[in-house]
Design a protein around this motif. Structure first.
Motif, PDB file in Angstrom:
ATOM      1  N   PRO A 120       0.828  -1.209   0.000  1.00 47.09           N
ATOM      2  CA  PRO A 120       0.000   0.000   0.000  1.00 47.09           C
ATOM      3  C   PRO A 120       0.864   1.262   0.000  1.00 47.09           C
ATOM      4  CG  PRO A 120      -0.722  -1.548   1.696  1.00 47.09           C
ATOM      5  CD  PRO A 120       0.586  -2.049   1.186  1.00 47.09           C
ATOM      6  N   THR A 121       0.341   2.312  -0.597  1.00 43.21           N
ATOM      7  CA  THR A 121       1.053   3.587  -0.568  1.00 43.21           C
ATOM      8  C   THR A 121       1.027   4.158   0.849  1.00 43.21           C
ATOM      9  OG1 THR A 121      -0.971   4.764  -1.191  1.00 43.21           O
ATOM     10  CG2 THR A 121       0.524   4.128  -2.975  1.00 43.21           C
ATOM     11  N   ARG A 122       1.996   5.027   1.133  1.00 39.66           N
ATOM     12  CA  ARG A 122       2.060   5.711   2.422  1.00 39.66           C
ATOM     13  C   ARG A 122       1.763   7.190   2.206  1.00 39.66           C
ATOM     14  NH1 ARG A 122       7.742   3.654   5.237  1.00 39.66           N
ATOM     15  NH2 ARG A 122       7.104   1.490   5.715  1.00 39.66           N
TER      16      ARG A 122
ATOM     17  N   VAL B 257       1.014  -4.673   4.444  1.00 43.84           N
ATOM     18  CA  VAL B 257       1.995  -5.071   3.429  1.00 43.84           C
ATOM     19  C   VAL B 257       1.983  -6.589   3.305  1.00 43.84           C
ATOM     20  CG1 VAL B 257       4.454  -5.122   2.831  1.00 43.84           C
ATOM     21  CG2 VAL B 257       3.460  -3.066   3.857  1.00 43.84           C
ATOM     22  N   HIS B 258       1.943  -7.083   2.084  1.00 40.92           N
ATOM     23  CA  HIS B 258       1.929  -8.532   1.873  1.00 40.92           C
ATOM     24  C   HIS B 258       3.206  -9.157   2.439  1.00 40.92           C
ATOM     25  CE1 HIS B 258       1.973 -12.400  -0.236  1.00 40.92           C
ATOM     26  NE2 HIS B 258       0.666 -12.242  -0.358  1.00 40.92           N
ATOM     27  N   SER B 259       3.080 -10.360   2.978  1.00 37.30           N
ATOM     28  CA  SER B 259       4.217 -11.024   3.629  1.00 37.30           C
ATOM     29  C   SER B 259       5.416 -11.184   2.693  1.00 37.30           C
ATOM     30  CB  SER B 259       3.785 -12.398   4.159  1.00 37.30           C
ATOM     31  OG  SER B 259       3.280 -13.209   3.100  1.00 37.30           O
ATOM     32  N   MET B 260       5.155 -11.310   1.401  1.00 33.01           N
ATOM     33  CA  MET B 260       6.237 -11.475   0.432  1.00 33.01           C
ATOM     34  C   MET B 260       7.137 -10.239   0.385  1.00 33.01           C
ATOM     35  SD  MET B 260       5.770 -12.825  -3.473  1.00 33.01           S
ATOM     36  CE  MET B 260       4.758 -11.458  -4.025  1.00 33.01           C
ATOM     37  N   TYR B 261       6.563  -9.063   0.690  1.00 32.67           N
ATOM     38  CA  TYR B 261       7.312  -7.814   0.601  1.00 32.67           C
ATOM     39  C   TYR B 261       7.801  -7.299   1.954  1.00 32.67           C
ATOM     40  CZ  TYR B 261       6.642  -6.923  -4.363  1.00 32.67           C
ATOM     41  OH  TYR B 261       6.713  -6.995  -5.733  1.00 32.67           O
TER      42      TYR B 261
END
Length: 403
Positions: A42-44, A110-114
């Motif tokens: 996601p954007t911040r 944030v997805h766990s992959m990232y």
């Protein structure tokens, strides 16, 4: 300048313009949105005040600090503690830049992959800002270059042609990054997509925009991990001689580089004009504009079909703003791992054994009438295109075909 990181930046109020108009003492209230080129991060968004100060030794300080405590919001996921940069002039005409990113953030979405990448600081941290600044300085030097050796075939040597082509490529990169991260700035409407295996599909209507073809545009993006180092993936995707291994839309045609502009120390940093020698006569008037770019924190290979007539105008120094572009391409990031499961902060230029986080994105015109209804068949076609491309890339870079 920082289009890969900053998707939106707005000055809301100028509290002080500084001394003699040179920003010394300037104080501004701003809002910004920061991004990573993946739909899984996601954007911040941040609301902050920026202060610029030149010290007595000539060093400049540019410092941000969040004002979110003054504007309470349950949706704030990022607060900037004092962050920014120090810029010191060096005797050799260079500048020494020290960058600090100090943020308080909620990364649960944030997805766990990232997450290893984000935790390492390579996604939003100071190292990415400095690497991007260095890369943009290289690009600026290329734009300003007055003498270009003309020995190599295909090198664009005229200053006007170089400026126009680099400006067009810059717009292409900005459009690509905004579409991948689903920035609120770019007016996309999400149709589907959730989870690591899904393709996120968005749509927008293009009307009266000279930089985009009119009609309904679909934007499909997906991110995945592959156990191949980022440099190897980057070299494979930017090489026109291996393009037919993944580019379904080139119909197996031979791709040749017609012209290029080197714009960085690494030979992979360049803007190219490619031609597809296809048996399909309908593609005879189509060229491909491509920018490949790499630094320590990530790489991009971004491209868009362009019209021959329009590109001739650009190469002669004409206005590139009226060239219609729909960019597609790839963002290649290190996975934040050293290959042993331990987190690390090695980048693309270091000999880490980690894998790559690869984002693939396409923007495709599915109907030239902006008021037309979007068909499910169009969405299925784009989904199939991106899925086939992903499988081709995985097969090619995981095999023996890439050195």
């Amino acid at each position: 300048m920082f289009s890969g990181i900053v998707s939106r930046a707005t000055t809301l109020e100028v509290l002080s313009t500084g001394v003699a108009g040179n920003y010394n003492g300037a104080l501004q209230v701003m809002t910004s949105e920061f991004q990573v080129p993946s739909p899984l991060v996601p954007t911040r968004e941040s609301y902050f005040v920026r202060y610029c100060k030149q010290h007595s030794d000539g060093t400049w300080a540019v410092v941000d600090v969040s004002l979110d405590s003054l504007r309470q919001s349950p949706h704030v996921r990022c607060r900037r503690r004092p962050s920014g940069c120090l810029i010191q002039e060096m005797p050799n005409g260079y500048s020494k830049v020290t960058w600090v990113e100090h943020v308080e953030t909620d990364d649960r979405s944030v997805h766990s992959m990232y997450r290893p990448l984000v935790s390492s600081g390579l996604a939003f941290g100071a190292k990415r800002w400095v690497s991007t600044l260095d890369r943009q300085c290289e690009r600026l030097a290329s734009v300003m270059a007055s003498s270009i050796p003309s020995g190599d075939i295909g090198v664009i040597t005229t200053a006007e042609g170089r400026r126009s082509m680099l400006k067009l490529a810059e717009r292409m990169v900005v459009s690509f990054c905004g579409g991948v991260s689903a920035s609120t700035t770019h007016q996309w409407t999400t149709l589907s997509g959730s989870g690591a295996e899904d393709v996120r599909v968005m749509t927008r209507k293009s009307v009266d925009d000279p930089g985009r073809p009119p009609g309904i545009v679909l934007n499909a993006a997906t991110s995945f991990w592959i156990p191949v180092e980022p440099k190897r993936v980057f070299d494979f995707l930017r090489d026109e001689s291996t393009r037919s291994e993944w580019d379904i839309l080139s119909n197996g045609g031979v791709v040749q580089e017609m012209a290029h502009i080197a714009n960085g120390r690494d030979h992979g940093n360049c803007v190219s004009l490619l031609r597809v020698n296809s048996t399909n006569s309908s593609q005879s008037n189509m060229l491909i504009l491509q920018e490949s770019s790499t630094d320590l924190t990530g790489s991009y290979v971004i491209y868009a079909p362009v019209d021959v007539v329009a590109m001739n105008v650009v190469l002669n120094g004409g206005d590139p703003d009226y060239v219609a572009l729909l960019p597609s391409g790839f963002a290649i990031l290190p996975d934040g791992s050293d290959g042993s499961g331990e987190g690390c902060v090695s980048g693309l230029g270091e000999d880490g054994s980690g894998g790559s986080l690869l984002t693939v994105a396409f923007q495709i015109l599915v109907d030239s009438v902006p008021t037309a209804k979007l068909s499910l068949g169009s969405v299925a076609t784009v989904n199939n295109l991106i899925a086939c491309t992903v499988e081709r890339i995985k097969a090619a870079v995981s095999g023996d075909g890439v050195q």
